[in-house]
Scaffold this motif. Structure first.
Motif, PDB file in Angstrom:
ATOM      1  N   ALA A 189       0.802  -1.227   0.000  1.00  0.00           N
ATOM      2  CA  ALA A 189       0.000   0.000   0.000  1.00  0.00           C
ATOM      3  C   ALA A 189       0.832   1.272   0.000  1.00  0.00           C
ATOM      4  O   ALA A 189       0.306   2.351  -0.295  1.00  0.00           O
ATOM      5  N   LYS A 190       2.116   1.187   0.320  1.00  0.00           N
ATOM      6  CA  LYS A 190       2.964   2.379   0.325  1.00  0.00           C
ATOM      7  C   LYS A 190       3.430   2.768  -1.071  1.00  0.00           C
ATOM      8  O   LYS A 190       4.022   3.832  -1.252  1.00  0.00           O
ATOM      9  N   GLN A 191       3.161   1.909  -2.045  1.00  0.00           N
ATOM     10  CA  GLN A 191       3.489   2.217  -3.433  1.00  0.00           C
ATOM     11  C   GLN A 191       2.497   3.255  -3.954  1.00  0.00           C
ATOM     12  O   GLN A 191       1.289   2.992  -4.012  1.00  0.00           O
ATOM     13  N   LYS A 192       2.976   4.427  -4.312  1.00  0.00           N
ATOM     14  CA  LYS A 192       2.084   5.529  -4.687  1.00  0.00           C
ATOM     15  C   LYS A 192       1.583   5.450  -6.114  1.00  0.00           C
ATOM     16  O   LYS A 192       0.449   5.808  -6.412  1.00  0.00           O
ATOM     17  N   LYS A 193       2.433   4.999  -7.022  1.00  0.00           N
ATOM     18  CA  LYS A 193       2.036   4.864  -8.416  1.00  0.00           C
ATOM     19  C   LYS A 193       2.001   3.389  -8.786  1.00  0.00           C
ATOM     20  O   LYS A 193       2.853   2.618  -8.364  1.00  0.00           O
ATOM     21  N   LEU A 194       1.019   3.013  -9.592  1.00  0.00           N
ATOM     22  CA  LEU A 194       0.856   1.627 -10.001  1.00  0.00           C
ATOM     23  C   LEU A 194       0.708   1.543 -11.515  1.00  0.00           C
ATOM     24  O   LEU A 194       0.250   2.490 -12.165  1.00  0.00           O
ATOM     25  N   ALA A 195       1.127   0.418 -12.058  1.00  0.00           N
ATOM     26  CA  ALA A 195       0.987   0.174 -13.491  1.00  0.00           C
ATOM     27  C   ALA A 195       0.838  -1.321 -13.716  1.00  0.00           C
ATOM     28  O   ALA A 195       1.262  -2.132 -12.884  1.00  0.00           O
ATOM     29  N   GLY A 196       0.241  -1.687 -14.824  1.00  0.00           N
ATOM     30  CA  GLY A 196       0.068  -3.109 -15.113  1.00  0.00           C
ATOM     31  C   GLY A 196      -0.628  -3.309 -16.437  1.00  0.00           C
ATOM     32  O   GLY A 196      -0.655  -2.411 -17.284  1.00  0.00           O
ATOM     33  N   LEU A 197      -1.226  -4.480 -16.594  1.00  0.00           N
ATOM     34  CA  LEU A 197      -1.958  -4.821 -17.804  1.00  0.00           C
ATOM     35  C   LEU A 197      -3.397  -5.158 -17.456  1.00  0.00           C
ATOM     36  O   LEU A 197      -3.675  -5.713 -16.386  1.00  0.00           O
ATOM     37  N   CYS A 198      -4.304  -4.830 -18.359  1.00  0.00           N
ATOM     38  CA  CYS A 198      -5.720  -5.103 -18.115  1.00  0.00           C
ATOM     39  C   CYS A 198      -6.373  -5.662 -19.377  1.00  0.00           C
ATOM     40  O   CYS A 198      -5.821  -5.571 -20.481  1.00  0.00           O
ATOM     41  N   CYS A 199      -7.558  -6.246 -19.198  1.00  0.00           N
ATOM     42  CA  CYS A 199      -8.283  -6.838 -20.309  1.00  0.00           C
ATOM     43  C   CYS A 199      -9.762  -6.917 -19.961  1.00  0.00           C
ATOM     44  O   CYS A 199     -10.147  -6.769 -18.801  1.00  0.00           O
TER      45      CYS A 199
END
Length: 226
Positions: A189-199
């Motif tokens: 939860a301390k990670q401020k920015k997130l990225a990934g893949l979606c579908c």
């Protein structure tokens, strides 16, 4: 859309991680993710295991967070997939599609030069992605690129600068490589920015994920953790 974290570290397996598997999965479940890929640092990287242990003992420890995550994920209702992050002097690669049995059967990979190891894994059916290829840090002597030994490039890494990600995007386009994204989350939860893949249709298996990535059926997303 169904969201997936593709680049994730947990403690105690990754020495640099600051959150355990339970805390991490609860965080992603709260954000509404359908699943995560555990990509802890492998035996050639920042793994939190004694050097004197045997290859098999190290592997048993390496996969312990993933195996715990499978059980926790069933309880929480979030999918947990297996991944690996290989390292080579600050140059990292995300590997999808090879399980513990495969690694137990192939101790010879520890003696291969990295380009040969990556190509061998690709031949064995793995999806190979170069992570944050333009990452700069005091402990990284120089940038290395492996365009002939990977399927794709992490063009969006939530822990890297816009400049580094932009260069990664140019690299992918110049070599016609798959464009990939992940958070590189070490702290839940301390990670401020997130990225990934979606579908639009949920992933059913690792094989399904690999097929969709190769076919261009996954989309990159980013979000702010508020």
């Amino acid at each position: 859309m169904y969201k997936y974290e593709t680049h994730l570290h947990t403690f105690p397996v990754s020495r640099c991680a600051r959150a355990g598997i339970q805390e991490t999965l609860e965080f992603y479940k709260k954000l509404g993710y359908d699943g995560v890929f555990i990509t802890n640092h492998f035996l050639d990287g920042n793994i939190n295991v004694e050097k004197e242990k045997s290859y098999e003992e190290k592997l048993q420890f390496y996969f312990s967070d993933y195996e715990k995550g499978l059980e926790i994920g069933k309880t929480l209702g979030i999918k947990v997939f297996c991944g690996v992050e290989l390292s080579y002097g600050g140059t990292d690669f995300l590997i999808y599609g090879l399980d513990k049995a495969w690694f137990l059967a192939h101790p010879e990979i520890m003696d291969m030069k990295k380009s040969a190891e990556l190509s061998f894994m690709m031949e064995q059916g793995a999806l190979v992605i170069q992570a944050h290829p333009y990452r700069e840090a005091p402990y990284i002597d120089h940038i290395r690129l492996f365009p002939r030994n990977v399927h794709g490039v992490e063009v969006v890494n939530a822990c890297r600068t816009d400049h580094e990600n932009h260069l990664a995007g140019l690299y992918a386009k110049c070599y016609d490589l798959i464009e990939f994204a992940g958070s590189d989350n070490h702290s839940a939860a301390k990670q401020k920015k997130l990225a990934g893949l979606c579908c639009e249709i949920p992933i059913s298996s690792l094989e399904d994920f690999i097929r969709r990535v190769k076919n261009g059926e996954m989309e990159i997303f980013t979000l702010e953790n508020e």
